[in-house]
Design a protein around this motif. Structure first.
Motif, PDB file in Angstrom:
ATOM      1  N   TYR A 229       0.835  -1.206   0.000  1.00  0.00           N
ATOM      2  CA  TYR A 229       0.000   0.000   0.000  1.00  0.00           C
ATOM      3  C   TYR A 229       0.868   1.253   0.000  1.00  0.00           C
ATOM      4  N   LEU A 230       1.875   1.269   0.859  1.00  0.00           N
ATOM      5  CA  LEU A 230       2.756   2.432   0.945  1.00  0.00           C
ATOM      6  C   LEU A 230       3.519   2.637  -0.365  1.00  0.00           C
ATOM      7  N   THR A 231       3.952   1.534  -0.955  1.00  0.00           N
ATOM      8  CA  THR A 231       4.629   1.629  -2.256  1.00  0.00           C
ATOM      9  C   THR A 231       3.676   2.165  -3.319  1.00  0.00           C
ATOM     10  N   ASP A 232       2.429   1.713  -3.265  1.00  0.00           N
ATOM     11  CA  ASP A 232       1.433   2.097  -4.261  1.00  0.00           C
ATOM     12  C   ASP A 232       1.113   3.590  -4.216  1.00  0.00           C
ATOM     13  N   ILE A 233       1.180   4.208  -3.039  1.00  0.00           N
ATOM     14  CA  ILE A 233       0.861   5.638  -2.932  1.00  0.00           C
ATOM     15  C   ILE A 233       2.102   6.514  -3.082  1.00  0.00           C
ATOM     16  N   GLY A 234       3.212   5.884  -3.507  1.00  0.00           N
ATOM     17  CA  GLY A 234       4.370   6.686  -3.874  1.00  0.00           C
ATOM     18  C   GLY A 234       5.528   6.711  -2.903  1.00  0.00           C
ATOM     19  N   VAL A 235       5.507   5.879  -1.868  1.00  0.00           N
ATOM     20  CA  VAL A 235       6.616   5.838  -0.916  1.00  0.00           C
ATOM     21  C   VAL A 235       7.792   5.102  -1.559  1.00  0.00           C
ATOM     22  N   SER A 236       8.979   5.696  -1.523  1.00  0.00           N
ATOM     23  CA  SER A 236      10.161   5.094  -2.126  1.00  0.00           C
ATOM     24  C   SER A 236      10.643   3.902  -1.309  1.00  0.00           C
ATOM     25  N   ASP A 237      11.522   3.085  -1.919  1.00  0.00           N
ATOM     26  CA  ASP A 237      12.047   1.915  -1.218  1.00  0.00           C
ATOM     27  C   ASP A 237      12.811   2.312   0.045  1.00  0.00           C
ATOM     28  N   VAL A 238      13.621   3.370  -0.063  1.00  0.00           N
ATOM     29  CA  VAL A 238      14.393   3.821   1.104  1.00  0.00           C
ATOM     30  C   VAL A 238      13.457   4.324   2.196  1.00  0.00           C
ATOM     31  N   ARG A 239      12.471   5.106   1.805  1.00  0.00           N
ATOM     32  CA  ARG A 239      11.504   5.631   2.764  1.00  0.00           C
ATOM     33  C   ARG A 239      10.692   4.505   3.385  1.00  0.00           C
ATOM     34  N   LEU A 240      10.339   3.507   2.584  1.00  0.00           N
ATOM     35  CA  LEU A 240       9.593   2.367   3.109  1.00  0.00           C
ATOM     36  C   LEU A 240      10.415   1.637   4.165  1.00  0.00           C
ATOM     37  N   SER A 241      11.696   1.471   3.906  1.00  0.00           N
ATOM     38  CA  SER A 241      12.567   0.815   4.889  1.00  0.00           C
ATOM     39  C   SER A 241      12.609   1.597   6.191  1.00  0.00           C
ATOM     40  N   GLN A 242      12.654   2.918   6.086  1.00  0.00           N
ATOM     41  CA  GLN A 242      12.673   3.770   7.284  1.00  0.00           C
ATOM     42  C   GLN A 242      11.370   3.644   8.065  1.00  0.00           C
ATOM     43  N   ILE A 243      10.256   3.602   7.336  1.00  0.00           N
ATOM     44  CA  ILE A 243       8.944   3.471   7.984  1.00  0.00           C
ATOM     45  C   ILE A 243       8.833   2.121   8.691  1.00  0.00           C
ATOM     46  N   LEU A 244       9.247   1.050   8.012  1.00  0.00           N
ATOM     47  CA  LEU A 244       9.169  -0.280   8.610  1.00  0.00           C
ATOM     48  C   LEU A 244      10.068  -0.404   9.832  1.00  0.00           C
ATOM     49  N   PHE A 245      11.240   0.221   9.766  1.00  0.00           N
ATOM     50  CA  PHE A 245      12.146   0.200  10.916  1.00  0.00           C
ATOM     51  C   PHE A 245      11.529   0.928  12.112  1.00  0.00           C
ATOM     52  N   ALA A 246      11.020   2.142  11.848  1.00  0.00           N
ATOM     53  CA  ALA A 246      10.410   2.929  12.926  1.00  0.00           C
ATOM     54  C   ALA A 246       9.183   2.224  13.490  1.00  0.00           C
ATOM     55  N   PHE A 247       8.384   1.623  12.599  1.00  0.00           N
ATOM     56  CA  PHE A 247       7.198   0.878  13.035  1.00  0.00           C
ATOM     57  C   PHE A 247       7.604  -0.280  13.938  1.00  0.00           C
ATOM     58  N   GLY A 248       8.654  -0.990  13.548  1.00  0.00           N
ATOM     59  CA  GLY A 248       9.105  -2.128  14.338  1.00  0.00           C
ATOM     60  C   GLY A 248       9.572  -1.723  15.720  1.00  0.00           C
ATOM     61  N   ILE A 249      10.317  -0.634  15.808  1.00  0.00           N
ATOM     62  CA  ILE A 249      10.788  -0.141  17.105  1.00  0.00           C
ATOM     63  C   ILE A 249       9.611   0.243  17.989  1.00  0.00           C
ATOM     64  N   CYS A 250       8.674   1.002  17.421  1.00  0.00           N
ATOM     65  CA  CYS A 250       7.497   1.409  18.197  1.00  0.00           C
ATOM     66  C   CYS A 250       6.635   0.205  18.560  1.00  0.00           C
ATOM     67  N   SER A 251       6.610  -0.793  17.681  1.00  0.00           N
ATOM     68  CA  SER A 251       5.858  -2.015  17.964  1.00  0.00           C
ATOM     69  C   SER A 251       6.455  -2.739  19.168  1.00  0.00           C
ATOM     70  N   MET A 252       7.774  -2.823  19.214  1.00  0.00           N
ATOM     71  CA  MET A 252       8.443  -3.450  20.355  1.00  0.00           C
ATOM     72  C   MET A 252       8.104  -2.732  21.650  1.00  0.00           C
ATOM     73  N   LEU A 253       8.266  -1.424  21.632  1.00  0.00           N
ATOM     74  CA  LEU A 253       7.995  -0.633  22.836  1.00  0.00           C
ATOM     75  C   LEU A 253       6.520  -0.712  23.221  1.00  0.00           C
ATOM     76  N   GLY A 254       5.648  -0.752  22.211  1.00  0.00           N
ATOM     77  CA  GLY A 254       4.217  -0.817  22.481  1.00  0.00           C
ATOM     78  C   GLY A 254       3.820  -2.112  23.158  1.00  0.00           C
ATOM     79  N   LYS A 255       4.365  -3.232  22.703  1.00  0.00           N
ATOM     80  CA  LYS A 255       4.034  -4.526  23.320  1.00  0.00           C
ATOM     81  C   LYS A 255       4.570  -4.598  24.742  1.00  0.00           C
ATOM     82  N   MET A 256       5.765  -4.059  24.956  1.00  0.00           N
ATOM     83  CA  MET A 256       6.310  -4.021  26.312  1.00  0.00           C
ATOM     84  C   MET A 256       5.414  -3.187  27.226  1.00  0.00           C
ATOM     85  N   THR A 257       4.926  -2.071  26.685  1.00  0.00           N
ATOM     86  CA  THR A 257       4.056  -1.193  27.471  1.00  0.00           C
ATOM     87  C   THR A 257       2.742  -1.888  27.802  1.00  0.00           C
ATOM     88  N   ILE A 258       2.161  -2.589  26.825  1.00  0.00           N
ATOM     89  CA  ILE A 258       0.916  -3.321  27.073  1.00  0.00           C
ATOM     90  C   ILE A 258       1.132  -4.379  28.158  1.00  0.00           C
TER      91      ILE A 258
END
Length: 428
Positions: A257-286
């Motif tokens: 979806y992100l690729t389809d709306i124009g997000v570049s490969d480098v930007r997608l990698s940055q988004i996935l990395f940031a999402f993963g970090i926040c996901s880790m912290l979020g599960k720990m918080t829960i």
């Protein structure tokens, strides 16, 4: 006297990595879908079936391996399964046939049951009588770790060297990490001449409000057959249905979806990395919220974040800035069921038959995922990404109502234990 460091936290760390190797497969495999469609001309539904077959493999693995793993030396099981998983992923780099690739992803799903899906919750439950929610939250944060490290890293390898090279890099990494983590874990603290956390002098006590929620006595509990007769079991099932639908739409389709709306490969990698970090912290918080405030408030926090995430994805096409809400809240809001399910199992059904009941519930969860991997692709092709996220929102609301009812139910294992005590007393 200074309190000695508890080795169980090292076990938790190893379990976090194992979770990344196991359940992190889906988030990692998702970044391969778009490149494979582009390079080989596969249909979106066709490559999405790779993830579906992975989930079917985990279903079969849960059914066939649950009793075996409940009695096995999990150190040996994890080492062997992790090595095999790495070899299978490397093998995917040599194959172009979509049919054969689906067979391999099925085998990966089957073997991953022995890498993390069953070993991790069993090990954490054995090692922690106190702070179990926190420990479980850290361990399942490995799902976010997989998204934070594997997914963006593999995406960069795909961009520079192609998806086949990325399969090799991924497989070698899995092989090495599985060996390291397998040497660190032990099935139970007694295997290392230790006691579980909460049973040692100086260990923190579990607050009275939440102690019964996360750690019933290990000698009591109801069987899987008995659990079928309880309302709690079926409310957990509805909870899983309602949370897994938006979860799978996100995991399988969001990178595309992100690729389809124009997000570049480098930007997608940055988004996935940031999402993963926040996901880790979020599960720990829960997990921390479960320990500190109880399941009710913890679950409502998770659901609130899930609603915010899905609304942001529905509106993302109009404002790309909403991706930051997805990054911040998506990991916890759409994946907190990974933390809740093992704790629901011990809370409502006890720990005597924990492995069997948990594997049964998880097998159902995987059954849903196996269907939804392909269904999500069909939904996108028929209705588009926005409508798919909207459908996910509706099912999340269903899960909220099921959870509210579930948390009002009396613990079936406790009621059964009381009845058994009364029956025994009358026969004395």
């Amino acid at each position: 006297m200074k309190k000695k460091f508890f080795y169980g936290w090292i076990v938790v760390f190893a379990c976090t990595i194992l979770t990344a190797l196991g359940t992190g497969v889906v988030s990692s495999l998702a970044v391969f879908l778009h490149p494979m469609v582009k390079a080989k001309g596969y249909s979106i539904a066709g490559v999405s079936s790779l993830i579906s077959l992975y989930f079917i493999g985990t279903i079969v693995g849960n059914i066939l391996l649950a009793k075996l793993l409940s009695k096995a030396n999990l150190k040996i099981a994890v080492l062997a399964a992790g090595i095999i998983q790495g070899i299978l992923i490397i093998a995917m780099s040599k194959i172009d046939s979509l049919s054969i690739l689906t067979v391999i992803t099925f085998l990966i799903g089957f073997i991953i049951v022995s890498v993390s899906i069953l070993p991790v919750p069993i090990i954490i439950t054995n090692w922690f009588k106190a702070k179990r929610g926190t420990a479980m939250g850290i361990a399942v944060a490995g799902v976010g770790l997989g998204a934070a490290i594997f997914a963006p890293s593999l995406n960069l390898v795909i961009s520079s060297s192609g998806y086949k090279s990325a399969f090799v890099v991924w497989g070698v990494a899995v092989f090495i990490l599985a060996v390291i983590c397998g040497t660190l874990i032990y099935t139970r603290p007694e295997d290392k001449n230790l006691k579980a956390y909460g049973l040692n002098e100086g260990d923190p006590e579990v607050p009275a409000e939440t102690s019964s929620e996360v750690q019933p006595n290990s000698s009591v509990g109801i069987s899987l057959g008995q659990s079928f007769k309880t309302s709690a079991f079926w409310l957990v099932v509805v909870f899983l249905i309602g949370t897994s639908i938006p979860q799978m739409i996100d995991v399988v389709q969001t990178p595309s979806y992100l690729t389809d709306i124009g997000v570049s490969d480098v930007r997608l990698s940055q988004i996935l990395f940031a999402f993963g970090i926040c996901s880790m912290l979020g599960k720990m918080t829960i997990g921390y919220l479960f320990d500190k405030f109880g399941l009710s408030k913890g679950c409502m926090a998770g659901f609130s974040l899930g609603v915010i995430t899905l609304v942001s994805m529905v509106l993302l096409g109009k404002s790309l800035g909403l991706v930051y809400l997805y990054i911040l809240f998506g990991g916890a809001g759409l994946n907190f069921n990974f933390v809740a399910l093992p704790i629901f199992t011990s809370k409502f059904f006890g720990t005597k038959h924990y492995a069997t009941i948990y594997s049964g519930l998880y097998a159902f969860f995987m059954f849903l995922a196996s269907i939804l991997g392909t269904v999500s692709g069909i939904l996108v092709e028929k209705f588009g990404y926005t409508s798919s996220y909207l459908i996910g929102s509706i099912f999340l609301v269903v899960a909220i109502f099921a959870c509210i009812l579930l948390l009002k139910v009396k613990k079936p294992w406790l009621e059964t234990t009381k009845n058994e005590i009364i029956h025994t007393a009358r026969n004395i």
